[in-house]
Motif scaffolding. Sequence first.
Motif, PDB file in Angstrom:
ATOM      1  N   THR A 269       0.841  -1.196   0.000  1.00 32.76           N
ATOM      2  CA  THR A 269       0.000   0.000   0.000  1.00 32.76           C
ATOM      3  C   THR A 269       0.877   1.247   0.000  1.00 32.76           C
ATOM      4  O   THR A 269       1.824   1.351   0.788  1.00 32.76           O
ATOM      5  N   ASP A 270       0.577   2.197  -0.882  1.00 32.51           N
ATOM      6  CA  ASP A 270       1.368   3.420  -0.999  1.00 32.51           C
ATOM      7  C   ASP A 270       0.778   4.493  -0.072  1.00 32.51           C
ATOM      8  O   ASP A 270       0.040   5.383  -0.503  1.00 32.51           O
ATOM      9  N   ALA A 271       1.121   4.384   1.213  1.00 31.74           N
ATOM     10  CA  ALA A 271       0.587   5.342   2.194  1.00 31.74           C
ATOM     11  C   ALA A 271       1.163   6.733   1.986  1.00 31.74           C
ATOM     12  O   ALA A 271       0.497   7.738   2.252  1.00 31.74           O
ATOM     13  N   ALA A 272       2.395   6.794   1.465  1.00 29.56           N
ATOM     14  CA  ALA A 272       3.044   8.096   1.258  1.00 29.56           C
ATOM     15  C   ALA A 272       2.263   8.957   0.267  1.00 29.56           C
ATOM     16  O   ALA A 272       2.154  10.173   0.425  1.00 29.56           O
ATOM     17  N   SER A 273       1.701   8.325  -0.764  1.00 29.53           N
ATOM     18  CA  SER A 273       0.948   9.073  -1.769  1.00 29.53           C
ATOM     19  C   SER A 273      -0.347   9.649  -1.192  1.00 29.53           C
ATOM     20  O   SER A 273      -0.951  10.540  -1.791  1.00 29.53           O
ATOM     21  N   MET A 274      -0.753   9.124  -0.027  1.00 29.88           N
ATOM     22  CA  MET A 274      -1.953   9.617   0.655  1.00 29.88           C
ATOM     23  C   MET A 274      -1.578  10.539   1.812  1.00 29.88           C
ATOM     24  O   MET A 274      -2.356  10.748   2.736  1.00 29.88           O
ATOM     25  N   GLU A 275      -0.352  11.068   1.749  1.00 35.25           N
ATOM     26  CA  GLU A 275       0.150  12.015   2.746  1.00 35.25           C
ATOM     27  C   GLU A 275       0.233  11.408   4.139  1.00 35.25           C
ATOM     28  O   GLU A 275       0.009  12.077   5.143  1.00 35.25           O
ATOM     29  N   MET A 276       0.565  10.125   4.185  1.00 33.68           N
ATOM     30  CA  MET A 276       0.776   9.431   5.472  1.00 33.68           C
ATOM     31  C   MET A 276       2.184   8.846   5.487  1.00 33.68           C
ATOM     32  O   MET A 276       2.389   7.629   5.423  1.00 33.68           O
ATOM     33  N   GLY A 277       3.154   9.754   5.569  1.00 31.88           N
ATOM     34  CA  GLY A 277       4.551   9.335   5.524  1.00 31.88           C
ATOM     35  C   GLY A 277       4.949   8.474   6.715  1.00 31.88           C
ATOM     36  O   GLY A 277       5.737   7.531   6.576  1.00 31.88           O
ATOM     37  N   ALA A 278       4.413   8.783   7.893  1.00 36.92           N
ATOM     38  CA  ALA A 278       4.750   8.004   9.086  1.00 36.92           C
ATOM     39  C   ALA A 278       4.236   6.577   8.960  1.00 36.92           C
ATOM     40  O   ALA A 278       4.923   5.616   9.337  1.00 36.92           O
ATOM     41  N   LEU A 279       3.026   6.434   8.430  1.00 42.08           N
ATOM     42  CA  LEU A 279       2.475   5.088   8.214  1.00 42.08           C
ATOM     43  C   LEU A 279       3.302   4.337   7.176  1.00 42.08           C
ATOM     44  O   LEU A 279       3.537   3.136   7.316  1.00 42.08           O
ATOM     45  N   GLN A 280       3.762   5.053   6.158  1.00 46.12           N
ATOM     46  CA  GLN A 280       4.604   4.411   5.149  1.00 46.12           C
ATOM     47  C   GLN A 280       5.887   3.863   5.776  1.00 46.12           C
ATOM     48  O   GLN A 280       6.312   2.745   5.472  1.00 46.12           O
ATOM     49  N   ASN A 281       6.484   4.653   6.661  1.00 46.78           N
ATOM     50  CA  ASN A 281       7.691   4.192   7.350  1.00 46.78           C
ATOM     51  C   ASN A 281       7.409   2.926   8.157  1.00 46.78           C
ATOM     52  O   ASN A 281       8.233   2.008   8.220  1.00 46.78           O
ATOM     53  N   LEU A 282       6.236   2.884   8.798  1.00 47.18           N
ATOM     54  CA  LEU A 282       5.874   1.709   9.589  1.00 47.18           C
ATOM     55  C   LEU A 282       5.720   0.479   8.693  1.00 47.18           C
ATOM     56  O   LEU A 282       6.218  -0.611   9.021  1.00 47.18           O
ATOM     57  N   LEU A 283       5.035   0.652   7.562  1.00 46.46           N
ATOM     58  CA  LEU A 283       4.851  -0.483   6.641  1.00 46.46           C
ATOM     59  C   LEU A 283       6.196  -0.960   6.097  1.00 46.46           C
ATOM     60  O   LEU A 283       6.399  -2.167   5.878  1.00 46.46           O
ATOM     61  N   ASN A 284       7.110  -0.020   5.897  1.00 47.80           N
ATOM     62  CA  ASN A 284       8.454  -0.394   5.422  1.00 47.80           C
ATOM     63  C   ASN A 284       9.174  -1.259   6.449  1.00 47.80           C
ATOM     64  O   ASN A 284      10.006  -2.109   6.085  1.00 47.80           O
ATOM     65  N   GLU A 285       8.887  -1.037   7.742  1.00 48.21           N
ATOM     66  CA  GLU A 285       9.514  -1.833   8.799  1.00 48.21           C
ATOM     67  C   GLU A 285       9.036  -3.290   8.764  1.00 48.21           C
ATOM     68  O   GLU A 285       9.739  -4.189   9.212  1.00 48.21           O
ATOM     69  N   ILE A 286       7.841  -3.516   8.248  1.00 45.76           N
ATOM     70  CA  ILE A 286       7.290  -4.875   8.175  1.00 45.76           C
ATOM     71  C   ILE A 286       7.759  -5.600   6.915  1.00 45.76           C
ATOM     72  O   ILE A 286       7.789  -6.832   6.855  1.00 45.76           O
ATOM     73  N   GLN A 287       8.188  -4.838   5.916  1.00 47.65           N
ATOM     74  CA  GLN A 287       8.548  -5.416   4.615  1.00 47.65           C
ATOM     75  C   GLN A 287       9.604  -6.518   4.683  1.00 47.65           C
ATOM     76  O   GLN A 287       9.503  -7.531   3.959  1.00 47.65           O
ATOM     77  N   PRO A 288      10.641  -6.408   5.547  1.00 47.81           N
ATOM     78  CA  PRO A 288      11.617  -7.502   5.627  1.00 47.81           C
ATOM     79  C   PRO A 288      10.985  -8.848   5.996  1.00 47.81           C
ATOM     80  O   PRO A 288      11.452  -9.902   5.547  1.00 47.81           O
ATOM     81  N   SER A 289       9.919  -8.816   6.786  1.00 43.93           N
ATOM     82  CA  SER A 289       9.233 -10.064   7.148  1.00 43.93           C
ATOM     83  C   SER A 289       8.503 -10.641   5.944  1.00 43.93           C
ATOM     84  O   SER A 289       8.432 -11.868   5.775  1.00 43.93           O
ATOM     85  N   VAL A 290       7.948  -9.751   5.101  1.00 42.93           N
ATOM     86  CA  VAL A 290       7.295 -10.206   3.869  1.00 42.93           C
ATOM     87  C   VAL A 290       8.330 -10.860   2.963  1.00 42.93           C
ATOM     88  O   VAL A 290       8.122 -11.951   2.420  1.00 42.93           O
ATOM     89  N   ASN A 291       9.482 -10.199   2.816  1.00 42.25           N
ATOM     90  CA  ASN A 291      10.540 -10.706   1.938  1.00 42.25           C
ATOM     91  C   ASN A 291      11.131 -12.020   2.442  1.00 42.25           C
ATOM     92  O   ASN A 291      11.546 -12.860   1.646  1.00 42.25           O
ATOM     93  N   ALA A 292      11.155 -12.199   3.761  1.00 47.94           N
ATOM     94  CA  ALA A 292      11.791 -13.385   4.346  1.00 47.94           C
ATOM     95  C   ALA A 292      10.857 -14.597   4.408  1.00 47.94           C
ATOM     96  O   ALA A 292      11.297 -15.707   4.720  1.00 47.94           O
ATOM     97  N   THR A 293       9.592 -14.401   4.102  1.00 45.51           N
ATOM     98  CA  THR A 293       8.624 -15.502   4.163  1.00 45.51           C
ATOM     99  C   THR A 293       8.628 -16.294   2.859  1.00 45.51           C
ATOM    100  O   THR A 293       8.629 -15.714   1.765  1.00 45.51           O
TER     101      THR A 293
END
Length: 253
Positions: free
Chosen positions: A167-191
């Motif tokens: 989800t592109d939260a940054a494009s919806m002016e939610m940069g902080a949420l985007q940073n949070l989703l980026n923190e979860i991304q390594p778990s997606v990649n490692a699964t």
Amino acid sequence: MNNLVKYLGVLILSLTVMSCNNEKKTATEKETVDTIAVQQAPIKSILSAEEQANMSPDEIIGRLKKGNENFVSNNLTQRDHSSQRREAMIGQYPKAIVLSCVDSRVPVEDVFDLGIGDIFVARVAGNIENADIVGSMEFATAVAGSKVVIVMGHTACGAVKHAIDKTDAASMEMGALQNLLNEIQPSVNATEKNGEISSKNEEFLTNVIHKNAKITVEDIRKASPKMAQLEDEGKIKIVAAVYNMATGKVAFL
């Protein structure tokens, strides 16, 4: 005449036996009621420093599992929150700290059948760690004496879903949420990938939720040499878990 006397004698004996039985029954019923009343008497005290010190990490985890069984069976312990609140003013000696998602459907204290003063609770979407969360855990363990750190994910986690779907939260002016989703991304990649890479793939979603809790545990150990040392010494345990919202059951990973 003799028959009448015999009849009266039998009648009197029967009434005497009935009276005795009723008295015994009444006494038994009263004893049962008293026992239930004692069992259901609300807990007024909170965890003491001595109780906290005498428990091992494994014992605490065992108690949390038993508390979760109570939650699942809808048999939560009755507590006098007014009394506990007043007693807690003296000090706090929680047995554990739980890092949970912010999801409103995960009532952490109830999930483990706990009350005031029993645990610290930290919450952030996706149950990820950051510097402030780790600092709070260091306070809970190294300063306040808690012996278990639990990273608890939950099924159908919305934050994990959005991370999987990118989800592109940054494009919806939610940069902080985007940073949070980026923190979860390594778990997606490692699964391990099996089937569609989408939150609609329930098996993949569940696997990412489990992986995310485990990776967060690893990241906490890396971020806090102090807690890693305490764990190496056997003084604390840092563990991952997942709460099933459908059943109420917590699985320790």
